[in-house]
Scaffold this motif. Structure first.
Motif, PDB file in Angstrom:
ATOM      1  N   LYS A  98       0.901  -1.296   0.012  1.00  0.00           N
ATOM      2  CA  LYS A  98      -0.032   0.028  -0.051  1.00  0.00           C
ATOM      3  C   LYS A  98       0.950   1.232  -0.233  1.00  0.00           C
ATOM      4  O   LYS A  98       0.296   2.197  -0.689  1.00  0.00           O
ATOM      5  CB  LYS A  98      -0.853   0.034   1.284  1.00  0.00           C
ATOM      6  N   GLU A 101       1.955   1.706  -3.394  1.00  0.00           N
ATOM      7  CA  GLU A 101       0.912   2.164  -4.442  1.00  0.00           C
ATOM      8  C   GLU A 101       0.620   3.742  -3.895  1.00  0.00           C
ATOM      9  O   GLU A 101       0.188   4.619  -5.171  1.00  0.00           O
ATOM     10  CB  GLU A 101      -0.423   1.432  -4.256  1.00  0.00           C
ATOM     11  N   CYS A 136       1.284  -0.840 -10.133  1.00  0.00           N
ATOM     12  CA  CYS A 136       0.598   0.459  -9.882  1.00  0.00           C
ATOM     13  C   CYS A 136       1.042   1.221 -10.994  1.00  0.00           C
ATOM     14  O   CYS A 136       0.386   2.434 -11.106  1.00  0.00           O
ATOM     15  CB  CYS A 136       0.635   0.902  -8.468  1.00  0.00           C
ATOM     16  N   VAL A 227      -3.026   3.375   4.623  1.00  0.00           N
ATOM     17  CA  VAL A 227      -3.761   3.837   3.638  1.00  0.00           C
ATOM     18  C   VAL A 227      -4.512   5.373   3.879  1.00  0.00           C
ATOM     19  O   VAL A 227      -4.623   6.283   3.070  1.00  0.00           O
ATOM     20  CB  VAL A 227      -4.672   2.927   2.905  1.00  0.00           C
ATOM     21  N   THR A 231      -3.682   8.993   2.449  1.00  0.00           N
ATOM     22  CA  THR A 231      -4.558   9.588   1.482  1.00  0.00           C
ATOM     23  C   THR A 231      -4.808  11.041   2.134  1.00  0.00           C
ATOM     24  O   THR A 231      -4.686  12.061   1.194  1.00  0.00           O
ATOM     25  CB  THR A 231      -6.181   9.047   1.793  1.00  0.00           C
ATOM     26  N   GLN A 235      -3.504  14.226  -0.341  1.00  0.00           N
ATOM     27  CA  GLN A 235      -4.314  15.135  -0.586  1.00  0.00           C
ATOM     28  C   GLN A 235      -4.128  16.674  -0.066  1.00  0.00           C
ATOM     29  O   GLN A 235      -4.114  17.713  -0.697  1.00  0.00           O
ATOM     30  CB  GLN A 235      -6.007  14.792  -0.123  1.00  0.00           C
ATOM     31  N   TRP A 240      -1.692  14.232  -5.081  1.00  0.00           N
ATOM     32  CA  TRP A 240      -3.021  14.197  -5.488  1.00  0.00           C
ATOM     33  C   TRP A 240      -3.626  15.534  -5.934  1.00  0.00           C
ATOM     34  O   TRP A 240      -3.368  16.416  -5.240  1.00  0.00           O
ATOM     35  CB  TRP A 240      -3.754  13.459  -4.548  1.00  0.00           C
ATOM     36  N   GLU A 241      -4.197  15.453  -6.957  1.00  0.00           N
ATOM     37  CA  GLU A 241      -4.971  16.711  -7.526  1.00  0.00           C
ATOM     38  C   GLU A 241      -4.029  17.620  -8.040  1.00  0.00           C
ATOM     39  O   GLU A 241      -2.985  17.679  -7.595  1.00  0.00           O
ATOM     40  CB  GLU A 241      -5.967  17.213  -6.298  1.00  0.00           C
TER      41      GLU A 241
ATOM     42  N   GLU B 168      -9.674   6.416 -13.034  1.00  0.00           N
ATOM     43  CA  GLU B 168      -8.151   6.764 -13.487  1.00  0.00           C
ATOM     44  C   GLU B 168      -8.330   7.832 -14.590  1.00  0.00           C
ATOM     45  O   GLU B 168      -7.577   8.743 -14.404  1.00  0.00           O
ATOM     46  CB  GLU B 168      -7.537   5.652 -13.990  1.00  0.00           C
ATOM     47  N   GLU B 193     -10.965  -4.028 -11.464  1.00  0.00           N
ATOM     48  CA  GLU B 193      -9.446  -3.957 -11.601  1.00  0.00           C
ATOM     49  C   GLU B 193      -9.281  -3.404 -13.096  1.00  0.00           C
ATOM     50  O   GLU B 193      -7.887  -2.653 -13.431  1.00  0.00           O
ATOM     51  CB  GLU B 193      -8.809  -5.239 -11.468  1.00  0.00           C
ATOM     52  N   SER B 214     -10.648  11.809  -7.860  1.00  0.00           N
ATOM     53  CA  SER B 214      -9.189  11.379  -8.415  1.00  0.00           C
ATOM     54  C   SER B 214      -8.359  10.983  -7.023  1.00  0.00           C
ATOM     55  O   SER B 214      -8.327  11.327  -6.360  1.00  0.00           O
ATOM     56  CB  SER B 214      -8.291  12.407  -9.008  1.00  0.00           C
ATOM     57  N   LEU B 215      -7.845   9.705  -7.382  1.00  0.00           N
ATOM     58  CA  LEU B 215      -6.995   9.009  -6.258  1.00  0.00           C
ATOM     59  C   LEU B 215      -5.666   9.140  -6.714  1.00  0.00           C
ATOM     60  O   LEU B 215      -4.688   8.132  -6.424  1.00  0.00           O
ATOM     61  CB  LEU B 215      -7.576   7.486  -6.038  1.00  0.00           C
ATOM     62  N   GLY B 216      -5.158  10.064  -7.364  1.00  0.00           N
ATOM     63  CA  GLY B 216      -3.616  10.470  -7.597  1.00  0.00           C
ATOM     64  C   GLY B 216      -3.171   9.815  -8.821  1.00  0.00           C
ATOM     65  O   GLY B 216      -3.780   9.258  -9.494  1.00  0.00           O
ATOM     66  N   PRO B 217      -1.893   9.839  -8.968  1.00  0.00           N
ATOM     67  CA  PRO B 217      -1.267   9.586 -10.529  1.00  0.00           C
ATOM     68  C   PRO B 217      -0.956   8.058 -10.679  1.00  0.00           C
ATOM     69  O   PRO B 217      -0.591   7.591 -11.741  1.00  0.00           O
ATOM     70  CB  PRO B 217       0.083  10.485 -10.538  1.00  0.00           C
ATOM     71  N   ARG B 218      -0.887   7.440  -9.450  1.00  0.00           N
ATOM     72  CA  ARG B 218      -0.773   5.873  -9.523  1.00  0.00           C
ATOM     73  C   ARG B 218      -2.029   5.332  -9.631  1.00  0.00           C
ATOM     74  O   ARG B 218      -3.116   5.658  -9.194  1.00  0.00           O
ATOM     75  CB  ARG B 218       0.553   5.440  -8.258  1.00  0.00           C
ATOM     76  N   ILE B 219      -1.810   4.049 -10.108  1.00  0.00           N
ATOM     77  CA  ILE B 219      -3.163   3.004 -10.190  1.00  0.00           C
ATOM     78  C   ILE B 219      -3.041   2.244  -9.077  1.00  0.00           C
ATOM     79  O   ILE B 219      -2.197   1.644  -8.682  1.00  0.00           O
ATOM     80  CB  ILE B 219      -2.910   2.207 -11.400  1.00  0.00           C
ATOM     81  N   LEU B 220      -4.322   2.310  -8.132  1.00  0.00           N
ATOM     82  CA  LEU B 220      -4.649   1.807  -7.021  1.00  0.00           C
ATOM     83  C   LEU B 220      -5.253   0.452  -7.262  1.00  0.00           C
ATOM     84  O   LEU B 220      -5.974   0.457  -8.022  1.00  0.00           O
ATOM     85  CB  LEU B 220      -5.466   2.608  -5.982  1.00  0.00           C
ATOM     86  N   ARG B 221      -4.868  -0.659  -6.462  1.00  0.00           N
ATOM     87  CA  ARG B 221      -5.623  -1.601  -6.501  1.00  0.00           C
ATOM     88  C   ARG B 221      -6.887  -1.370  -5.737  1.00  0.00           C
ATOM     89  O   ARG B 221      -7.050  -0.408  -4.932  1.00  0.00           O
ATOM     90  CB  ARG B 221      -4.936  -2.738  -5.317  1.00  0.00           C
ATOM     91  N   ASP B 223      -8.659  -2.634  -3.249  1.00  0.00           N
ATOM     92  CA  ASP B 223      -8.719  -2.608  -2.061  1.00  0.00           C
ATOM     93  C   ASP B 223      -8.205  -1.074  -1.443  1.00  0.00           C
ATOM     94  O   ASP B 223      -8.599  -0.627  -0.569  1.00  0.00           O
ATOM     95  CB  ASP B 223      -8.278  -3.925  -1.157  1.00  0.00           C
ATOM     96  N   THR B 224      -6.968  -1.000  -1.947  1.00  0.00           N
ATOM     97  CA  THR B 224      -6.470   0.483  -1.877  1.00  0.00           C
ATOM     98  C   THR B 224      -7.335   1.603  -1.975  1.00  0.00           C
ATOM     99  O   THR B 224      -7.589   2.660  -1.169  1.00  0.00           O
ATOM    100  CB  THR B 224      -5.268   0.561  -2.479  1.00  0.00           C
ATOM    101  N   VAL B 227     -10.015   2.374   0.652  1.00  0.00           N
ATOM    102  CA  VAL B 227      -9.939   2.675   1.832  1.00  0.00           C
ATOM    103  C   VAL B 227      -9.636   4.459   1.445  1.00  0.00           C
ATOM    104  O   VAL B 227     -10.000   5.194   2.031  1.00  0.00           O
ATOM    105  CB  VAL B 227      -8.654   2.250   2.508  1.00  0.00           C
ATOM    106  N   ALA B 228      -8.963   4.693   0.347  1.00  0.00           N
ATOM    107  CA  ALA B 228      -8.599   6.021   0.124  1.00  0.00           C
ATOM    108  C   ALA B 228      -9.897   6.846  -0.239  1.00  0.00           C
ATOM    109  O   ALA B 228      -9.968   7.978   0.253  1.00  0.00           O
ATOM    110  CB  ALA B 228      -7.797   5.944  -1.197  1.00  0.00           C
ATOM    111  N   ILE B 232     -11.457  10.036   1.888  1.00  0.00           N
ATOM    112  CA  ILE B 232     -11.746  11.608   1.335  1.00  0.00           C
ATOM    113  C   ILE B 232     -13.063  11.692   1.690  1.00  0.00           C
ATOM    114  O   ILE B 232     -13.494  12.941   2.139  1.00  0.00           O
ATOM    115  CB  ILE B 232     -11.566  11.526  -0.131  1.00  0.00           C
TER     116      ILE B 232
END
Lengths: 241, 241
Positions: A98, A101, A136, A227, A231, A235, A240-241, B168, B193, B214-221, B223-224, B227-228, B232
């Motif tokens: 995590k 990622e 990722c 995680v 986050t 943020q 992020w953003e 994404e 996925e 948006s959950l940022g520039p990396r690809i999250l699994r 489950d991650t 939580v993210a 938020i």
């Protein structure tokens, strides 16, 4: 969106660069994933961005790839360390995954007063970080440090690095994250399952570079807390953003 | 901070109330955890808050507890649904566990165009939600719904429930979370996925009750990402802070 295999290598990457594969890599690409000469993979090494590469030689125990073109520049994560107290094996693996990622630059297992774990397998955790980076789409792999005592780490704390820690207990005078500017070095500390000791909590609260963040009214497991905390940080102060 | 066992029961809880145990519960408390007559546990049933209870009878296949006093009032989570596309078994279990810890009121597995999973074991997932509630100190257990098609769910979408989805892809005209007021019904949708299909993405973007985050520039699994996304939402509109 590409279904291409992403592989971390240590070799330099660049225009026309040949990349020899070791036994494990050759087995994975040609044995497990059934790639053959003429197939393509994506490579990254944590320094030169991401490269599309052709398979030039494919053997059972070796092989050679050749870089074709850069597909992504190197994207460094923010200068964020994730400090956590190792727990059961599967959860520790999850935290490392995590952290990679979510964009930590460095992962530091720490021993606290209520940490059960006396040792970790640094090499195994580092391999998890590599796998997570492959998965990722990142071009950087965070370093997993050796296990160290929290107290010693705080004794030698680097100048200018801020620390955010997450605590179930109410902390009245908590400094606020939002008063900070992005771009500075930070660390996030996730407490052990048994919480911090009173002595640790007092020490952490008194640090001039420490900020306390609440993660809501329910008790989170350490991997969930990692995680959630990243986050909040990403943020407010990260990429992020 | 108590090391007491927390147990979810279906029986009503109240002053002096007797609570009979079934075979599994008796085995767990008296066989596995070695509790005996005179020992104490914490009980909750999702309706009456948390109660301290004495062990009055302890047998191999049955037993009776008696409520002594309420230790926590019922604390309902915000009216938040977590919708997710089931993935591999272990990750699906994690998502349910995380949703319960993070304070979802209802967990809804959905089938999207790129979802692999044709079925889920609803009873097993519900048991995971119970276990997570026991662990995280919550007094409420989110309901795990049966697997349903995303399209059908959107066809019958309840009036007044907002939807936050995480994607994404860049979405130019995304509405912003912060323009909302707390206390309203919401759902969070975590994509599969393989991502949403173009058709799904177009449908989701056009919904008047949908917000993209948006959950940022990396690809999250997945489950991650769950939580993210809940972090938020909880920070902006839920019961954190």
């Amino acid at each position: 969106m590409s279904a291409k295999i992403r592989l971390y290598v240590e070799h330099p990457l660049g225009d026309g660069q040949s990349v020899p594969l070791d036994r494990d890599q050759a087995h994975y690409l040609f044995g497990v994933m059934r790639l053959a000469v003429g197939g393509q993979v994506l490579l990254f090494n944590g320094r030169d961005g991401e490269w599309l590469a052709d398979v030039e030689q494919a053997g059972k125990r070796a092989g050679v790839l050749a870089c074709v073109q850069q597909t992504k520049p190197l994207q460094m994560p923010p200068d964020l360390w994730l400090l956590f107290a190792p727990i059961k094996k599967a959860r520790t693996d999850f935290i490392v995954e995590k952290a990679a990622e979510m964009g930590a630059a460095r992962i530091v297992p720490v021993q606290t007063e209520f940490t059960n774990s006396e040792r970790i397998r640094q090499d195994r955790l580092q391999a998890h970080a590599v796998e997570a980076a492959e998965q990722c789409g990142g071009t950087y792999v965070p370093e997993v440090a050796e296990l160290q005592k929290l107290d010693r780490l705080l004794d030698d704390w680097p100048d200018g690095r801020q620390l955010m820690f997450c605590d179930e207990a109410e902390v009245g005078a908590a400094k606020r994250l939002a008063s900070n500017t992005p771009g500075q070095p930070w660390a996030i500390l996730i407490g052990p399952e048994g919480g911090f000791s009173d002595r640790e909590r007092a020490r952490l609260s008194a640090l001039h570079f420490a900020y306390v963040v609440s993660l809501g009214p329910r008790i989170l497991r350490a991997d969930t807390a990692a995680v959630a905390a990243m986050t909040i940080w990403q943020q407010a102060l990260g990429d992020w953003e």
